[in-house]
Write a protein that holds these residues in place. Structure first.
Motif, PDB file in Angstrom:
ATOM      1  N   GLY A  46       0.842  -1.183   0.000  1.00  0.00           N
ATOM      2  CA  GLY A  46       0.000   0.000   0.000  1.00  0.00           C
ATOM      3  C   GLY A  46       0.883   1.240   0.000  1.00  0.00           C
ATOM      4  N   VAL A  47       0.355   2.336  -0.471  1.00  0.00           N
ATOM      5  CA  VAL A  47       1.125   3.572  -0.620  1.00  0.00           C
ATOM      6  C   VAL A  47       1.604   4.099   0.726  1.00  0.00           C
ATOM      7  CG1 VAL A  47       1.035   5.971  -1.411  1.00  0.00           C
ATOM      8  CG2 VAL A  47      -0.042   4.173  -2.764  1.00  0.00           C
ATOM      9  N   PHE A  48       0.732   4.119   1.737  1.00  0.00           N
ATOM     10  CA  PHE A  48       1.093   4.685   3.029  1.00  0.00           C
ATOM     11  C   PHE A  48       2.272   3.946   3.652  1.00  0.00           C
ATOM     12  CE2 PHE A  48       0.787   4.701   7.665  1.00  0.00           C
ATOM     13  CZ  PHE A  48       0.938   6.061   7.898  1.00  0.00           C
ATOM     14  N   ASP A  49       2.189   2.609   3.728  1.00  0.00           N
ATOM     15  CA  ASP A  49       3.281   1.845   4.326  1.00  0.00           C
ATOM     16  C   ASP A  49       4.558   1.945   3.515  1.00  0.00           C
ATOM     17  OD1 ASP A  49       2.170   0.915   6.696  1.00  0.00           O
ATOM     18  OD2 ASP A  49       1.256  -0.820   5.727  1.00  0.00           O
ATOM     19  N   SER A  50       4.407   1.985   2.193  1.00  0.00           N
ATOM     20  CA  SER A  50       5.583   2.099   1.340  1.00  0.00           C
ATOM     21  C   SER A  50       6.312   3.421   1.590  1.00  0.00           C
ATOM     22  CB  SER A  50       5.161   1.986  -0.123  1.00  0.00           C
ATOM     23  OG  SER A  50       6.281   1.936  -0.946  1.00  0.00           O
ATOM     24  N   LEU A  51       5.556   4.501   1.712  1.00  0.00           N
ATOM     25  CA  LEU A  51       6.168   5.798   2.026  1.00  0.00           C
ATOM     26  C   LEU A  51       6.741   5.818   3.439  1.00  0.00           C
ATOM     27  CD1 LEU A  51       3.610   8.263   0.405  1.00  0.00           C
ATOM     28  CD2 LEU A  51       5.956   7.809  -0.328  1.00  0.00           C
ATOM     29  N   ALA A  52       6.016   5.239   4.378  1.00  0.00           N
ATOM     30  CA  ALA A  52       6.489   5.207   5.770  1.00  0.00           C
ATOM     31  C   ALA A  52       7.808   4.452   5.876  1.00  0.00           C
ATOM     32  CB  ALA A  52       5.434   4.571   6.672  1.00  0.00           C
ATOM     33  N   ASN A  53       8.011   3.451   5.022  1.00  0.00           N
ATOM     34  CA  ASN A  53       9.248   2.668   5.068  1.00  0.00           C
ATOM     35  C   ASN A  53      10.478   3.518   4.766  1.00  0.00           C
ATOM     36  OD1 ASN A  53       8.184   0.248   5.902  1.00  0.00           O
ATOM     37  ND2 ASN A  53       7.908  -0.532   3.827  1.00  0.00           N
ATOM     38  N   LEU A  54      10.289   4.636   4.078  1.00  0.00           N
ATOM     39  CA  LEU A  54      11.419   5.527   3.807  1.00  0.00           C
ATOM     40  C   LEU A  54      12.015   6.083   5.097  1.00  0.00           C
ATOM     41  CD1 LEU A  54       9.954   7.520   0.772  1.00  0.00           C
ATOM     42  CD2 LEU A  54      11.643   5.658   0.695  1.00  0.00           C
ATOM     43  N   PHE A  55      11.217   6.117   6.150  1.00  0.00           N
ATOM     44  CA  PHE A  55      11.645   6.716   7.418  1.00  0.00           C
ATOM     45  C   PHE A  55      11.846   5.684   8.524  1.00  0.00           C
ATOM     46  CE2 PHE A  55       9.091   9.686   4.973  1.00  0.00           C
ATOM     47  CZ  PHE A  55       9.997  10.718   4.813  1.00  0.00           C
ATOM     48  N   ARG A  56      11.681   4.421   8.210  1.00  0.00           N
ATOM     49  CA  ARG A  56      11.820   3.354   9.215  1.00  0.00           C
ATOM     50  C   ARG A  56      13.215   2.767   9.169  1.00  0.00           C
ATOM     51  NH1 ARG A  56       6.156   0.619   7.433  1.00  0.00           N
ATOM     52  NH2 ARG A  56       4.818   1.678   8.929  1.00  0.00           N
ATOM     53  N   SER A  57      13.606   2.159  10.288  1.00  0.00           N
ATOM     54  CA  SER A  57      14.842   1.379  10.287  1.00  0.00           C
ATOM     55  C   SER A  57      14.604   0.168   9.385  1.00  0.00           C
ATOM     56  CB  SER A  57      15.182   0.917  11.701  1.00  0.00           C
ATOM     57  OG  SER A  57      14.247  -0.066  12.133  1.00  0.00           O
ATOM     58  N   ARG A  58      15.677  -0.497   8.975  1.00  0.00           N
ATOM     59  CA  ARG A  58      15.520  -1.663   8.093  1.00  0.00           C
ATOM     60  C   ARG A  58      14.689  -2.746   8.780  1.00  0.00           C
ATOM     61  NH1 ARG A  58      14.585  -3.409   3.096  1.00  0.00           N
ATOM     62  NH2 ARG A  58      15.545  -5.417   2.684  1.00  0.00           N
ATOM     63  N   GLY A  59      14.918  -2.974  10.066  1.00  0.00           N
ATOM     64  CA  GLY A  59      14.147  -3.984  10.795  1.00  0.00           C
ATOM     65  C   GLY A  59      12.668  -3.656  10.817  1.00  0.00           C
ATOM     66  N   ASP A  60      12.330  -2.396  11.086  1.00  0.00           N
ATOM     67  CA  ASP A  60      10.927  -1.974  11.090  1.00  0.00           C
ATOM     68  C   ASP A  60      10.320  -2.106   9.699  1.00  0.00           C
ATOM     69  OD1 ASP A  60      11.071  -1.392  13.794  1.00  0.00           O
ATOM     70  OD2 ASP A  60      11.280   0.780  13.497  1.00  0.00           O
ATOM     71  N   GLU A  61      11.097  -1.761   8.686  1.00  0.00           N
ATOM     72  CA  GLU A  61      10.629  -1.871   7.302  1.00  0.00           C
ATOM     73  C   GLU A  61      10.327  -3.331   6.953  1.00  0.00           C
ATOM     74  OE1 GLU A  61      12.287  -1.220   2.737  1.00  0.00           O
ATOM     75  OE2 GLU A  61      13.494  -0.523   4.429  1.00  0.00           O
ATOM     76  N   LEU A  62      11.235  -4.227   7.326  1.00  0.00           N
ATOM     77  CA  LEU A  62      11.033  -5.650   7.042  1.00  0.00           C
ATOM     78  C   LEU A  62       9.790  -6.185   7.740  1.00  0.00           C
ATOM     79  CD1 LEU A  62      14.735  -6.846   7.336  1.00  0.00           C
ATOM     80  CD2 LEU A  62      13.374  -6.696   5.230  1.00  0.00           C
ATOM     81  N   ARG A  63       9.623  -5.828   9.011  1.00  0.00           N
ATOM     82  CA  ARG A  63       8.436  -6.290   9.750  1.00  0.00           C
ATOM     83  C   ARG A  63       7.158  -5.759   9.100  1.00  0.00           C
ATOM     84  NH1 ARG A  63      12.175  -5.765  13.792  1.00  0.00           N
ATOM     85  NH2 ARG A  63      11.598  -3.609  14.276  1.00  0.00           N
ATOM     86  N   ALA A  64       7.162  -4.496   8.649  1.00  0.00           N
ATOM     87  CA  ALA A  64       5.989  -3.918   7.989  1.00  0.00           C
ATOM     88  C   ALA A  64       5.683  -4.662   6.685  1.00  0.00           C
ATOM     89  CB  ALA A  64       6.204  -2.430   7.721  1.00  0.00           C
ATOM     90  N   LYS A  65       6.710  -5.003   5.937  1.00  0.00           N
ATOM     91  CA  LYS A  65       6.513  -5.740   4.695  1.00  0.00           C
ATOM     92  C   LYS A  65       5.900  -7.113   4.976  1.00  0.00           C
ATOM     93  CE  LYS A  65      10.186  -3.610   1.935  1.00  0.00           C
ATOM     94  NZ  LYS A  65       9.453  -3.249   0.724  1.00  0.00           N
ATOM     95  N   ILE A  66       6.399  -7.783   5.992  1.00  0.00           N
ATOM     96  CA  ILE A  66       5.895  -9.117   6.329  1.00  0.00           C
ATOM     97  C   ILE A  66       4.439  -9.040   6.782  1.00  0.00           C
ATOM     98  CG2 ILE A  66       6.186 -11.083   7.895  1.00  0.00           C
ATOM     99  CD1 ILE A  66       9.281 -10.342   7.820  1.00  0.00           C
ATOM    100  N   VAL A  67       4.113  -8.065   7.617  1.00  0.00           N
ATOM    101  CA  VAL A  67       2.728  -7.877   8.067  1.00  0.00           C
ATOM    102  C   VAL A  67       1.819  -7.584   6.871  1.00  0.00           C
ATOM    103  CG1 VAL A  67       1.198  -6.361   9.402  1.00  0.00           C
ATOM    104  CG2 VAL A  67       3.291  -7.237  10.444  1.00  0.00           C
ATOM    105  N   SER A  68       2.319  -6.803   5.904  1.00  0.00           N
ATOM    106  CA  SER A  68       1.500  -6.462   4.732  1.00  0.00           C
ATOM    107  C   SER A  68       1.139  -7.697   3.910  1.00  0.00           C
ATOM    108  CB  SER A  68       2.218  -5.438   3.847  1.00  0.00           C
ATOM    109  OG  SER A  68       3.270  -6.030   3.112  1.00  0.00           O
ATOM    110  N   MET A  69       1.868  -8.783   4.094  1.00  0.00           N
ATOM    111  CA  MET A  69       1.597 -10.022   3.370  1.00  0.00           C
ATOM    112  C   MET A  69       0.588 -10.913   4.102  1.00  0.00           C
ATOM    113  SD  MET A  69       3.277  -9.600   0.623  1.00  0.00           S
ATOM    114  CE  MET A  69       3.196 -11.202  -0.134  1.00  0.00           C
TER     115      MET A  69
END
Length: 114
Positions: free
Chosen positions: A64-87
């Motif tokens: 989704g657009v919101f999470d994808s944009l938010a990942n620009l400001f997250r640590s890599r670990g937070d970004e990975l967890r968000a990607k996994i949750v999105s699945m």
């Protein structure tokens, strides 16, 4: 740990070679290339494995657009967890899988289209 729910399947493998094998196995069982995703801790490693395995990376379409944009400001670990949750996985599952990625392992996810 492997997780199966109605929406997604995940398998943790030791390396890129095993990830390619897991992707091939999923394709044999009927998953299409655009339904199989790979994820490693380092973005460039994810890119290489996805290209080699003919799999996808988790992107805007899945997150989704919101999470994808938010990942620009997250640590890599937070970004990975968000990607996994999105699945379709829970926060607890995402924490587990991200900790495995921290150890150098690779996550292969297969998800049928909704």
């Amino acid at each position: 740990m492997n997780s199966t729910n109605e929406q997604a399947y995940a398998k943790v493998v030791e390396n890129g070679v095993q990830a390619v094998e897991a992707v091939k196995e999923l394709q044999i069982t009927g998953y299409l290339a655009d339904q199989i995703f790979v994820l490693a801790h380092e973005k460039d490693r994810t890119d290489r494995i996805a290209d080699t395995a003919d799999a996808k990376e988790i992107g805007i379409k899945e997150e989704g657009v919101f999470d994808s944009l938010a990942n620009l400001f997250r640590s890599r670990g937070d970004e990975l967890r968000a990607k996994i949750v999105s699945m379709g996985f829970t926060e607890a599952e995402a924490d587990f899988y991200e900790s495995e990625l921290d150890k150098g392992k690779v996550l292969v996810i297969a998800k049928k289209k909704d």
